[in-house]
Write a protein that holds these residues in place. Structure first.
Motif, mmCIF file in Angstrom:
data_model
loop_
_atom_site.group_PDB
_atom_site.id
_atom_site.type_symbol
_atom_site.label_atom_id
_atom_site.label_comp_id
_atom_site.label_asym_id
_atom_site.label_seq_id
_atom_site.Cartn_x
_atom_site.Cartn_y
_atom_site.Cartn_z
ATOM 1 N N GLY A 77 49.139 -61.141 0.451
ATOM 2 C CA GLY A 77 48.853 -61.953 1.532
ATOM 3 C C GLY A 77 49.504 -62.985 1.628
ATOM 4 O O GLY A 77 49.828 -63.706 1.892
ATOM 5 N N ARG A 94 49.337 -53.927 10.194
ATOM 6 C CA ARG A 94 49.318 -55.935 10.743
ATOM 7 C C ARG A 94 50.680 -56.985 10.292
ATOM 8 O O ARG A 94 51.525 -56.814 8.860
ATOM 9 C CB ARG A 94 49.095 -56.267 10.301
ATOM 10 C CG ARG A 94 47.095 -56.013 10.287
ATOM 11 C CD ARG A 94 46.685 -55.989 11.752
ATOM 12 N NE ARG A 94 45.478 -55.469 12.015
ATOM 13 C CZ ARG A 94 45.622 -54.312 12.258
ATOM 14 N NH1 ARG A 94 46.137 -53.360 12.084
ATOM 15 N NH2 ARG A 94 43.644 -53.875 12.717
ATOM 16 N N PHE A 95 51.302 -57.338 11.284
ATOM 17 C CA PHE A 95 52.241 -58.195 10.855
ATOM 18 C C PHE A 95 52.338 -59.663 11.245
ATOM 19 O O PHE A 95 51.748 -59.728 12.192
ATOM 20 C CB PHE A 95 53.416 -57.449 11.882
ATOM 21 C CG PHE A 95 54.092 -55.872 11.835
ATOM 22 C CD1 PHE A 95 54.920 -56.298 11.104
ATOM 23 C CD2 PHE A 95 53.342 -55.381 11.761
ATOM 24 C CE1 PHE A 95 55.577 -54.797 10.515
ATOM 25 C CE2 PHE A 95 53.179 -53.901 11.615
ATOM 26 C CZ PHE A 95 54.871 -53.954 10.614
ATOM 27 N N GLN A 96 52.800 -60.352 11.045
ATOM 28 C CA GLN A 96 52.592 -62.429 10.437
ATOM 29 C C GLN A 96 54.064 -63.299 10.518
ATOM 30 O O GLN A 96 54.660 -62.169 9.629
ATOM 31 C CB GLN A 96 51.441 -62.683 9.772
ATOM 32 C CG GLN A 96 51.406 -64.079 9.429
ATOM 33 C CD GLN A 96 50.390 -64.378 10.661
ATOM 34 O OE1 GLN A 96 49.755 -64.124 11.368
ATOM 35 N NE2 GLN A 96 51.138 -65.968 11.467
ATOM 36 N N PHE A 123 50.428 -55.122 4.866
ATOM 37 C CA PHE A 123 50.403 -56.357 5.109
ATOM 38 C C PHE A 123 52.018 -56.757 5.026
ATOM 39 O O PHE A 123 52.652 -57.643 4.436
ATOM 40 C CB PHE A 123 49.946 -57.690 4.313
ATOM 41 C CG PHE A 123 48.129 -56.944 4.971
ATOM 42 C CD1 PHE A 123 47.778 -57.844 5.430
ATOM 43 C CD2 PHE A 123 47.485 -55.795 3.438
ATOM 44 C CE1 PHE A 123 46.053 -57.239 6.056
ATOM 45 C CE2 PHE A 123 46.203 -55.642 4.091
ATOM 46 C CZ PHE A 123 45.766 -56.577 4.793
ATOM 47 N N ILE A 124 52.808 -56.810 6.685
ATOM 48 C CA ILE A 124 54.018 -57.411 6.903
ATOM 49 C C ILE A 124 54.181 -58.931 6.836
ATOM 50 O O ILE A 124 53.137 -59.508 8.173
ATOM 51 C CB ILE A 124 55.150 -56.393 7.061
ATOM 52 C CG1 ILE A 124 54.449 -55.067 6.412
ATOM 53 C CG2 ILE A 124 55.951 -56.780 7.951
ATOM 54 C CD1 ILE A 124 55.125 -53.688 7.117
ATOM 55 N N PHE A 125 55.370 -60.257 6.709
ATOM 56 C CA PHE A 125 55.246 -61.470 6.688
ATOM 57 C C PHE A 125 57.149 -61.143 7.122
ATOM 58 O O PHE A 125 58.061 -60.701 6.917
ATOM 59 C CB PHE A 125 54.792 -62.005 5.872
ATOM 60 C CG PHE A 125 53.402 -61.697 5.853
ATOM 61 C CD1 PHE A 125 52.807 -62.498 6.184
ATOM 62 C CD2 PHE A 125 53.119 -60.817 4.880
ATOM 63 C CE1 PHE A 125 51.274 -62.228 5.433
ATOM 64 C CE2 PHE A 125 52.013 -60.250 4.588
ATOM 65 C CZ PHE A 125 50.762 -61.499 5.202
ATOM 66 N N ILE A 133 44.541 -64.188 6.560
ATOM 67 C CA ILE A 133 44.506 -62.448 6.529
ATOM 68 C C ILE A 133 43.353 -62.670 7.410
ATOM 69 O O ILE A 133 44.129 -61.082 7.812
ATOM 70 C CB ILE A 133 44.495 -62.521 4.952
ATOM 71 C CG1 ILE A 133 45.549 -62.457 4.196
ATOM 72 C CG2 ILE A 133 44.738 -61.004 4.362
ATOM 73 C CD1 ILE A 133 46.946 -62.507 4.414
ATOM 74 N N MET A 169 44.895 -62.220 11.179
ATOM 75 C CA MET A 169 46.499 -61.398 10.818
ATOM 76 C C MET A 169 45.677 -59.582 11.460
ATOM 77 O O MET A 169 45.854 -59.208 12.046
ATOM 78 C CB MET A 169 46.829 -61.339 9.612
ATOM 79 C CG MET A 169 48.337 -60.429 9.347
ATOM 80 S SD MET A 169 49.017 -60.791 8.291
ATOM 81 C CE MET A 169 49.980 -59.855 7.878
ATOM 82 N N GLU A 170 44.078 -59.698 10.108
ATOM 83 C CA GLU A 170 44.022 -58.196 10.550
ATOM 84 C C GLU A 170 43.064 -58.134 12.160
ATOM 85 O O GLU A 170 42.723 -56.766 12.819
ATOM 86 C CB GLU A 170 43.033 -58.174 9.379
ATOM 87 C CG GLU A 170 43.330 -57.921 8.769
ATOM 88 C CD GLU A 170 42.209 -57.172 7.228
ATOM 89 O OE1 GLU A 170 42.163 -56.380 7.618
ATOM 90 O OE2 GLU A 170 41.819 -57.479 5.943
ATOM 91 N N TYR A 193 44.700 -58.741 14.533
ATOM 92 C CA TYR A 193 45.671 -58.138 16.085
ATOM 93 C C TYR A 193 45.232 -56.591 15.797
ATOM 94 O O TYR A 193 47.346 -55.854 15.164
ATOM 95 C CB TYR A 193 46.943 -58.756 15.183
ATOM 96 C CG TYR A 193 47.488 -60.194 15.587
ATOM 97 C CD1 TYR A 193 47.390 -60.572 17.055
ATOM 98 C CD2 TYR A 193 46.839 -61.471 15.031
ATOM 99 C CE1 TYR A 193 48.174 -61.769 17.740
ATOM 100 C CE2 TYR A 193 47.917 -62.692 15.388
ATOM 101 C CZ TYR A 193 48.222 -62.791 17.038
ATOM 102 O OH TYR A 193 48.029 -64.140 17.265
#
Lengths: 309, 141
Positions: A81, A121-123, A139-141, B112, B115-116, B118
């Motif tokens: 990520g 989780r998304f970003q 971990f998704i983008f 990162i 992000m975690e 959320y």
């Protein structure tokens, strides 16, 4: 108890590991030897019982990406990520990221793999290019460019569900070369023989870095095979149906993408089969595209929370 | 025969029904053990060993291996020679990430971590679906 030098012991373990691995080929053997050499510098003598246990570890190292625990997958995912954010920086707008996490985590809960070590989780990423990445563990983008390809929540749900499909099927971990997996598991096995010293940590970190490179090279440069992409699309259709979104959102999204991607560009077009091919592969499963209706409240929240990115 | 399994994710739930929207009866952590009474679908019918609570857990949260938290050298040695155990915190772990980060200080791990943060609760998921008129198959919200 007979004492062996560290190097003897490691050589023995390496040979045995290699013996258990003949079917996986020479590259794996080389990797075992290499990691043994890296780990073997001046860490002192070991006992014969420790040799035996390492022999067994050697035999046990003939494993695949499935041998990584969800916890190890999580640490791989965090670093992949961080690398993906090197390519496109994060788009730090809380309202849009909160919305994409609500949608994405709900979809992930309905997948065939709702439980990863740290959760999904998304970003959103700050780029006009059309792209998305799924790092191991969830971990998704998604880039702003790809969000803009989605005309409604069902289409965005399709994008996220496709990426969840990659995580569910562990496609990222599959990109790690077998030699790294053998190296990592052999080094981890050495923990049993002796307290884990700085040299082993260095060796393991090196293998970690190489594994990360294998994955990011696949995610960013080469892309997955057509078969794996198709598997992710089919997983997405299942997830969408379970949650109550239209699987037609996939076709809607792919049609939009077809009109927007620039042939020969370095983004999604490079790492994915053409949207038209993906549509053709999906049609036998979910039928031809039929315009679907969207409740007004759903469209309104999509416009309010994310369409503006 | 009923089999014993361990939770191999940081946190998971025992639910009233075999569904992602099933009401949560118990929250379990890494290493907690359950007895599997039925494994015919991906939602296992389980009994929590420590409390006796009964409900459904998704197979992706469970491993047949016994998870050893804070493994000492003896446990590590035993594990190295057997497939029956999984060690928490071994292999690619916080120390490896720490060392990798020290070697690659430009990487953006702060994002990162953000992000975690959320996390979305089960209630929020249910409300999100309800508010958007999204109707899961066979699941009254």
């Amino acid at each position: 108890m007979k004492e062996t030098t560290r190097r003897d012991f490691l050589t023995a373990a390496g040979t045995c590991a290699a013996a258990g691995l003949l079917f996986t080929g020479c590259k794996t053997m080389e990797a075992v030897t290499q990691i043994m050499e890296v780990a073997s510098v001046d860490t002192g003598p070991v006992t014969s019982s420790q040799v035996q246990s390492a022999v067994k570890v050697g035999q046990a190292v003939a494993k695949t990406f499935e041998s990584f625990t969800p916890e190890q997958e999580y640490y791989i995912g965090r670093t992949v990520g961080a690398m993906v954010l090197e390519k496109y920086p994060p788009f730090n707008q809380t309202i849009a990221n909160t919305y994409i996490n609500m949608l994405g985590q709900t979809l992930a809960a309905a997948s065939d793999r709702p439980d990863t070590f740290g959760g999904y989780r998304f970003q959103i990423q700050d780029s006009d290019e059309i792209n998305a990445f799924a790092a191991p563990g969830g971990f998704i983008f998604v880039t702003r460019g790809l969000v803009r390809c989605c005309k409604d929540e069902d289409a965005l749900a399709a994008v996220l569900a496709h990426e969840i499909g990659h995580v569910q099927e562990k496609h990222g971990l599959r990109a790690i070369k077998q030699s790294r997996i053998t190296s990592a598991l052999t080094t981890i096995g050495l923990e049993g023989a002796k307290q884990f010293g700085g040299k082993e940590l260095a060796a393991l970190t090196q293998t970690f870095g190489e594994s990360i490179t294998d994955i990011t090279q696949t995610l960013i440069v080469n892309g997955y095979s057509r078969t794996l992409e198709s598997q992710a699309d089919l997983a997405a259709a299942d997830i969408l149906t379970r949650v109550g979104y239209s699987p037609q959102g996939l076709l809607e999204m792919l049609t939009q993408m077809q009109t927007r991607i620039k042939p020969g560009s370095l983004d999604f077009a490079r790492t994915h089969p053409s949207p038209l091919d993906r549509i053709k592969a999906l049609e036998p499963e979910i039928g031809k595209f039929i315009p679907y209706s969207q409740p007004r409240v759903r469209l309104e929240r999509f416009i309010k929370y994310i369409a503006w990115v | 025969m009923d089999k014993s399994m361990s939770v191999h994710v940081r946190q998971s739930h025992v639910r009233e029904k075999p569904s992602f929207l099933g009401r949560i009866l118990a929250r379990l952590s890494h290493g907690d053990r359950v007895l599997v009474l039925d494994d015919k679908t991906d939602w296992f019918d389980v009994r929590v060993e420590a409390t006796g609570a009964r409900g459904f857990m998704h197979t992706s949260a469970l491993t047949i291996k016994k998870v050893i938290l804070n493994p000492g050298e003896q446990a590590v040695e035993k594990t190295a020679t057997s497939d029956e155990f999984a060690l928490a915190g071994k292999g690619f772990n916080e120390s490896v990430e720490g060392r990798f980060r020290a070697e690659n200080p430009h990487l953006n791990f702060g994002s990162i971590d953000r992000m975690e943060a959320y996390g979305v609760s089960e209630d929020q998921m249910r409300q999100f679906l309800f508010a958007g008129k999204v109707m899961p198959k066979g699941e009254p919200l």
